[in-house]
Enzyme design. Structure first.
Site, PDB file in Angstrom:
ATOM      1  N   CYS A  85       0.793  -1.234   0.000  1.00 59.30           N
ATOM      2  CA  CYS A  85       0.000   0.000   0.000  1.00 59.30           C
ATOM      3  C   CYS A  85       0.825   1.283   0.000  1.00 59.30           C
ATOM      4  O   CYS A  85       0.527   2.211  -0.760  1.00 59.30           O
ATOM      5  CB  CYS A  85      -0.968  -0.002   1.174  1.00 59.30           C
ATOM      6  N   HIS A 124      -2.022   0.897   6.873  1.00 57.40           N
ATOM      7  CA  HIS A 124      -2.509   0.957   5.500  1.00 57.40           C
ATOM      8  C   HIS A 124      -2.677   2.412   5.090  1.00 57.40           C
ATOM      9  O   HIS A 124      -3.029   3.271   5.906  1.00 57.40           O
ATOM     10  CB  HIS A 124      -3.844   0.216   5.370  1.00 57.40           C
ATOM     11  N   ASP A 139      -7.841   3.649  -3.593  1.00 58.30           N
ATOM     12  CA  ASP A 139      -6.904   2.758  -2.910  1.00 58.30           C
ATOM     13  C   ASP A 139      -6.515   1.657  -3.893  1.00 58.30           C
ATOM     14  O   ASP A 139      -7.341   0.816  -4.237  1.00 58.30           O
ATOM     15  CB  ASP A 139      -7.570   2.159  -1.671  1.00 58.30           C
TER      16      ASP A 139
END
Length: 285
Positions: A85, A124, A139
């Site tokens: 991420c 994250h 995302d």
């Protein structure tokens, strides 16, 4: 709850001018408009998630994970690699800033596969964008359940994506992102609207790369999407999930099989500085 459309300043750090936009778009195969619209954003997300795989090989191989733009480009744009991420959304954020989007970086607590009462650290990264006065979340770095669409930050509204439907559930001062998997809504992560700074991600990145409880150092994960399907790898378990349908599972029994799947399905070039055959052998059997 905090106003999600509140504007913030650009993060300090590497300027967007250091980004090679042409190389990035060539990497993901995108040739469309570069105007900062919702349609452009969705097209970039689609190309990015189908091209740049999620993977955690560097932590598993004990190689460094650097978050500066030069390192991100070298790894994911020029070296046929993916990332997780902080890398994926860090690279995408610089792209979006260069195109003129307003991006606010956020931190999330991963809930996937954990009981509701569990309180994990913020490990994250997601992004909040404002388009035509409306808040949207993107995302590209959640692995096997990465949202493949641009999600409007509107509570309790089911939103279609090219793959699963998603929704945001408000809880106190936070939002929980859920995905409809089969017949069940499952939580991915929870987050608030507090802007994160580069040092926040550096700290979280160090945790996932070094903490003994991090699954990034005990095994490998990889994920990529195509229309109508998701590919997922956890150690030597390879799965193809068909959107709205069944899943195919296969256990890889040799290092050669594992390397072939990493190459042909996830399009990952293994790092030359590691004896990958030896490092991957422990995942077989």
């Amino acid at each position: 709850m905090t106003n999600p459309t509140e504007q913030t300043t650009v993060l300090p750090g590497q300027p967007a001018s250091a980004l090679d936009l042409d190389a990035y778009f060539a990497r993901i195969g995108y040739t469309g408009p570069r105007t900062p619209t919702l349609a452009t954003l969705q097209a970039i997300i689609t190309h990015h998630t189908q091209t740049i795989p999620f993977e955690n090989l560097n932590p598993y191989f004990r190689l460094p994970v650097k978050l500066d733009i030069a390192a991100l480009q070298n790894k994911m744009v020029h070296s046929q690699r993916g990332g997780f991420c902080f890398e994926q959304n860090g690279l995408l954020r610089q792209v979006l800033l260069a195109l003129g989007y307003q991006s606010k970086p956020l931190g999330a607590r991963v809930m996937w596969g954990r009981p509701p009462s569990y309180m994990p650290p913020r490990t994250h990264m997601v992004q909040l964008l404002t388009l035509e006065g409306q808040p949207y979340m993107v995302d590209v770095g959640f692995g096997g359940m990465t949202p493949t669409g641009v999600l409007r930050l509107e509570p309790n509204t089911v939103q279609a994506t090219p793959h699963e439907p998603f929704r945001f559930i408000p809880e106190d001062e936070e939002y929980i992102l859920e995905a409809l998997v089969g017949a069940s809504w499952r939580a991915l992560y929870r987050f608030d609207l507090t802007e994160q700074q580069p040092v926040d991600y550096e700290l979280s990145n160090f945790w996932v790369c070094h903490h003994p409880d991090s699954h990034f150092i005990s095994g490998i994960s990889a994920a990529r999407v195509e229309p109508g399907r998701r590919y997922a790898l956890r150690d030597n378990q390879f799965t193809i999930h068909h959107t709205g349908g069944s899943s195919e599972e296969r256990r890889l029994t040799t290092v050669a099989e594992l390397c072939e799947v990493l190459d042909t399905t996830f399009h990952i070039t293994l790092p030359a500085e590691v004896d990958t055959d030896q490092a991957l052998q422990s995942l077989i059997g």
